[in-house]
Design a protein around this motif. Structure first.
Motif, mmCIF file in Angstrom:
data_model
loop_
_atom_site.group_PDB
_atom_site.id
_atom_site.type_symbol
_atom_site.label_atom_id
_atom_site.label_comp_id
_atom_site.label_asym_id
_atom_site.label_seq_id
_atom_site.Cartn_x
_atom_site.Cartn_y
_atom_site.Cartn_z
ATOM 1 N N GLU A 36 75.391 19.408 17.553
ATOM 2 C CA GLU A 36 75.075 18.840 18.865
ATOM 3 C C GLU A 36 75.972 17.634 19.172
ATOM 4 O O GLU A 36 76.677 17.133 18.298
ATOM 5 C CB GLU A 36 73.595 18.425 18.948
ATOM 6 C CG GLU A 36 73.301 17.075 18.339
ATOM 7 C CD GLU A 36 72.027 16.439 18.891
ATOM 8 O OE1 GLU A 36 71.461 16.925 19.876
ATOM 9 O OE2 GLU A 36 71.611 15.420 18.319
ATOM 10 N N THR A 37 75.935 17.214 20.418
ATOM 11 C CA THR A 37 76.704 16.051 20.825
ATOM 12 C C THR A 37 75.758 14.956 21.260
ATOM 13 O O THR A 37 74.952 15.154 22.170
ATOM 14 C CB THR A 37 77.647 16.395 21.998
ATOM 15 O OG1 THR A 37 78.477 17.473 21.598
ATOM 16 C CG2 THR A 37 78.502 15.206 22.372
ATOM 17 N N ALA A 39 75.803 11.253 22.839
ATOM 18 C CA ALA A 39 76.683 10.282 23.469
ATOM 19 C C ALA A 39 76.093 8.895 23.312
ATOM 20 O O ALA A 39 74.877 8.712 23.395
ATOM 21 C CB ALA A 39 76.855 10.613 24.941
ATOM 22 N N TYR A 201 79.249 16.050 17.359
ATOM 23 C CA TYR A 201 80.016 14.915 17.864
ATOM 24 C C TYR A 201 79.115 13.692 18.060
ATOM 25 O O TYR A 201 78.006 13.812 18.582
ATOM 26 C CB TYR A 201 80.634 15.227 19.230
ATOM 27 C CG TYR A 201 81.659 16.325 19.260
ATOM 28 C CD1 TYR A 201 82.658 16.424 18.299
ATOM 29 C CD2 TYR A 201 81.645 17.258 20.295
ATOM 30 C CE1 TYR A 201 83.613 17.435 18.365
ATOM 31 C CE2 TYR A 201 82.595 18.271 20.367
ATOM 32 C CZ TYR A 201 83.573 18.361 19.399
ATOM 33 O OH TYR A 201 84.505 19.345 19.461
ATOM 34 N N PHE A 203 79.779 10.888 20.452
ATOM 35 C CA PHE A 203 80.754 10.656 21.513
ATOM 36 C C PHE A 203 80.504 9.270 22.104
ATOM 37 O O PHE A 203 79.507 9.046 22.787
ATOM 38 C CB PHE A 203 80.593 11.745 22.576
ATOM 39 C CG PHE A 203 81.652 11.751 23.627
ATOM 40 C CD1 PHE A 203 82.877 12.345 23.389
ATOM 41 C CD2 PHE A 203 81.427 11.173 24.872
ATOM 42 C CE1 PHE A 203 83.857 12.365 24.361
ATOM 43 C CE2 PHE A 203 82.406 11.185 25.850
ATOM 44 C CZ PHE A 203 83.620 11.782 25.591
ATOM 45 N N VAL A 211 80.284 12.036 29.962
ATOM 46 C CA VAL A 211 79.157 12.070 29.030
ATOM 47 C C VAL A 211 78.108 13.078 29.489
ATOM 48 O O VAL A 211 77.606 13.885 28.717
ATOM 49 C CB VAL A 211 78.557 10.654 28.899
ATOM 50 C CG1 VAL A 211 77.144 10.701 28.377
ATOM 51 C CG2 VAL A 211 79.435 9.806 28.003
ATOM 52 N N SER A 215 77.577 16.061 26.707
ATOM 53 C CA SER A 215 76.631 15.796 25.628
ATOM 54 C C SER A 215 75.274 16.423 25.875
ATOM 55 O O SER A 215 74.879 16.680 27.008
ATOM 56 C CB SER A 215 76.473 14.287 25.451
ATOM 57 O OG SER A 215 76.146 13.709 26.665
ATOM 58 N N SER A 216 74.557 16.667 24.783
ATOM 59 C CA SER A 216 73.203 17.187 24.924
ATOM 60 C C SER A 216 72.199 16.046 25.009
ATOM 61 O O SER A 216 71.205 16.143 25.689
ATOM 62 C CB SER A 216 72.863 18.121 23.760
ATOM 63 O OG SER A 216 73.550 17.743 22.600
ATOM 64 N N ILE A 218 71.738 11.510 25.129
ATOM 65 C CA ILE A 218 72.418 10.245 25.398
ATOM 66 C C ILE A 218 71.602 9.095 24.811
ATOM 67 O O ILE A 218 70.372 9.069 24.949
ATOM 68 C CB ILE A 218 72.602 10.018 26.923
ATOM 69 C CG1 ILE A 218 73.523 11.089 27.514
ATOM 70 C CG2 ILE A 218 73.140 8.627 27.216
ATOM 71 C CD1 ILE A 218 73.733 10.967 29.000
ATOM 72 N N ALA A 232 70.353 14.569 27.984
ATOM 73 C CA ALA A 232 71.356 14.062 28.926
ATOM 74 C C ALA A 232 70.890 14.152 30.374
ATOM 75 O O ALA A 232 71.010 13.193 31.134
ATOM 76 C CB ALA A 232 72.671 14.818 28.736
#
Lengths: 350, 330
Positions: A36-37, A39, A201, A203, A211, A215-216, A218, A232
């Motif tokens: 997953e990402t 941020a 990530y 990020f 972002v 991203s998934s 934040i 997000a």
């Protein structure tokens, strides 16, 4: 499955010739699942980069724990430990400054594998794989960094970072030094790499539009403390923290009709992180401030599942929400605009 | 457009005609860094100049200020300031002075300010030099300027040192210096890109209000098309030293005509597939195409390789340099 858990991360820097401390991080919690990402957003001075540097082990945290892949990171099991080495990588902001100017791109990309004990032929084999993945020809890889545009060089830097097949890539403002068109190419590459390799990530960015797209989840950081963490689209469309609302309101999207509603105005600028007062770090700029905010840090509250906010007034913030999701609106506008006149056949190639 | 021209037929504050700057190249043809720029800005109008790194945005600003960097030279072109031709504004006999009539704000305000002089000294120096005012009058004017740029506690800030200011405050001081002598034209060269988003918005709001209030012509140079969408009256797109599109804000964002303008918009879009549609495959021909954008253009045709497109009028106040512009389709 959780890949990285950071809890209660504190980092203080000493100021030489003074007993004062720069309180860069004051108890940061975050979690990243495999593939997953997450941020990390906030203004400069909020501690985003410090979090990234602690995670990759470039600097040691003052307090707090970092658990990577189920095992805590300690002085003994650090970034250089055989079990961890090469599995967390870092990508810097300025590609021009993160390459050795006297070394070809190919050599620079293969270098991380030397320290992992990969044999010469295997290094070349992996280089070919990665070059195909990032879309750089072998001929280009034989050139020096000064021959490449910043966008292409950042692409090579991503290639270098994934040579060791890391599970986690920490991206510290990877696109802010680039032109919008190069930025778009890098973002597309990152999305594709994640889909193909399942890399996670972290990020770090202040570019909220990117972002939102990439991203998934934040995490909003302010003066070394987490203000809000959530999915997000929730954080962007229905922010629950006054700081997140202010941050979203200052985003400029490229269409005149997309002026973010000024629901809330943050006055002034981020204060110095030296000798922070107790209480909520936003107290000096927050329009909802109450005496209680200045005495103790607001506890974590969960307005929805997976959505955390550190604000005692988060219900009031939610109430002023007109729920205008400018990012979705922008997406609709740009989709409409870009689908007109787009060529159906590939461009004439000469 | 914010401030309509007060008198009919009043000349624009600045008019550039066919401005061309070239850099010599060892053993070859000189490289044309700016190719025939035509641009006029009215009083109270804010024009956004958008382009990528290397497009010539900063060079254009420096050319107007008569400070072309390196060994570049002005090949041809004319400049008018309020209707009167000016040869080189820096020359002693020129009535137009850089810093007084044409002011510039650059990014990284902290480098702009002298670290060993107080804020007040730096503002009053400019005022005293250009307007020939006495010490007390200059200080009074500096104070007014600091109030105008909304710096809290201006009396105290007058004696502050640049290192005591935050990035946003330093940029406000630089804006105050730029506007202190009532210039006709202010050029902002990426002035807000180094600031945080919340501060960027504050500074842009302030800059826009001052430009409208004082009726100054402003050229806002940026690579971020989103900034121009909210603050500029007209958008000018620069690609490789050429103006490729020039349009009023609303018309531009409703329907960008040049494929490069669309590509710039696509760079912000949240859709990978649409973005890919606007990204061209490389061109195979070895010869450099006549249209400078052809190599990256998805709409290119054989004609674009053979014949350079001219900047032509497509609607009132709207110019495009393309053989095959993206037209409005229902």
């Amino acid at each position: 499955m959780t890949l990285l858990t950071v809890s209660g991360l504190v980092k203080h820097f000493a100021i030489s010739g003074s007993a004062k401390l720069v309180q860069a991080l004051n108890g940061v919690d975050l979690e990243i699942a495999r593939g997953e990402t997450l941020a990390l957003v906030g203004e400069s001075g909020s501690g985003k980069t410090t979090v990234g540097r602690c995670v990759v082990g470039l600097i040691e945290a003052t307090k707090g724990s970092i658990v990577f892949d189920g095992e805590p990171m300690t002085t003994a099991r650090n970034i250089r430990h055989p079990e961890v080495r090469g599995r967390i990588q870092l990508l810097f902001q300025e590609p021009m400054e993160s390459f050795n100017p006297r070394e070809t791109i190919a050599r620079a990309m293969m270098e991380p594998l030397i320290y992992l004990g990969v044999s010469g032929p295997d290094r070349v084999k992996r280089l070919r794989e990665v070059l195909a993945l990032i879309g750089i020809s072998e001929r280009v890889a034989e050139s020096l960094p000064s021959d490449l545009s910043p966008g292409l060089l950042q692409r090579a830097a991503i290639g270098r970072a994934i040579m060791s097949k890391p599970d986690l890539l920490v991206l510290d403002e990877p696109t802010s030094a680039l032109d919008p068109t190069s930025r778009a190419e890098i973002v597309d590459l990152l999305i594709r790499l994640q889909a193909e390799t399942g890399i996670a990530y972290l990020f770090i960015s202040h570019d909220l539009s990117t972002v939102r797209f990439l991203s998934s989840r934040i995490t909003v950081l302010y003066l070394g403390s987490v203000m809000e963490t959530g999915p997000a689209e929730e954080v962007c469309a229905r922010p629950r923290h006054p700081y997140s609302v202010g941050l979203m309101a200052s985003v400029l999207l490229p269409h005149p009709s997309l002026k973010a509603p000024e629901r809330l105005k943050l006055e002034g600028e981020i204060p110095s992180p030296v000798d922070l007062p107790p209480g909520c770090p936003l107290a000096s700029r927050c329009p909802f401030v109450e005496p209680a905010c200045r005495t103790a840090k607001p506890p974590a509250e969960y307005p929805a599942k997976g959505h955390l906010v550190h604000c005692i007034n988060h219900e009031k913030v939610a109430a002023l929400d007109e729920s205008i999701d400018q990012f979705s609106e922008f997406r609709a506008i740009s989709d409409r605009m870009l689908s007109v006149g787009a060529p159906t056949a590939p461009a004439w190639a000469g | 457009m914010a401030l309509a021209r007060t008198i009919e037929n009043e000349a624009p504050v600045i008019a550039l005609r066919n401005l061309t700057v070239a850099y010599p190249r060892y053993g070859g043809e000189p490289r044309t860094a700016l190719a025939g720029i035509d641009l006029a800005i009215d009083a109270g109008e804010m024009v956004g100049l958008v382009g990528e790194a290397g497009a010539g945005k900063t060079l254009l600003a420096r050319t107007i200020m008569d400070a072309i960097p390196g060994d570049g030279r002005l090949v041809c072109g004319e400049m008018d300031y309020r209707g009167a031709p000016i040869s080189r504004i820096g020359r002693d006999d020129s009535p137009v002075r850089p810093g007084r009539d044409i002011a510039m704000i650059v990014s990284n305000p902290r480098n702009e300010l002298n670290p060993v002089l107080t804020v007040g000294t730096q503002i009053t120096n400019v005022i005293r030099h250009h307007l020939r005012l006495g010490k007390a009058e200059a200080r009074e004017r500096a104070l007014q300027m600091l109030r105008a740029v909304a710096i809290p506690d201006p009396e105290r800030r007058l004696d502050a040192w640049p290192h005591e200011l935050s990035g946003g405050m330093a940029q406000r001081v630089v804006i105050a210096i730029a506007l202190a002598c009532n210039p006709g034209l202010v050029i902002s060269d990426d002035a807000t890109s180094a600031l945080d988003v919340t501060v960027q918005r504050q500074v842009l709001d302030l800059f826009k209000a001052l430009v409208e209030d004082k009726g100054v012509a402003a050229l806002l140079i940026t690579r971020d098309i989103a900034v121009t969408a909210h603050y500029c009256d007209r958008i000018v797109i620069l690609y490789d030293g050429e103006v490729v599109e020039d349009a009023p804000r609303k018309a531009f964002f409703d329907r960008p005509h040049h494929p490069y303008s669309v590509l710039l918009m696509a760079a912000f879009a949240h859709s990978v597939s649409l973005r890919r549609q606007w990204t061209a495959a490389p061109l195979k021909t070895a010869a450099s195409p006549a249209c400078r954008f052809a190599e990256r253009c998805v709409r290119r045709q054989p004609r674009c390789i053979a014949e350079a497109p001219a900047l032509r009028d497509v609607a009132p106040g709207r110019r495009v340099r393309c053989h095959f512009p993206v037209e409005a389709v229902a």
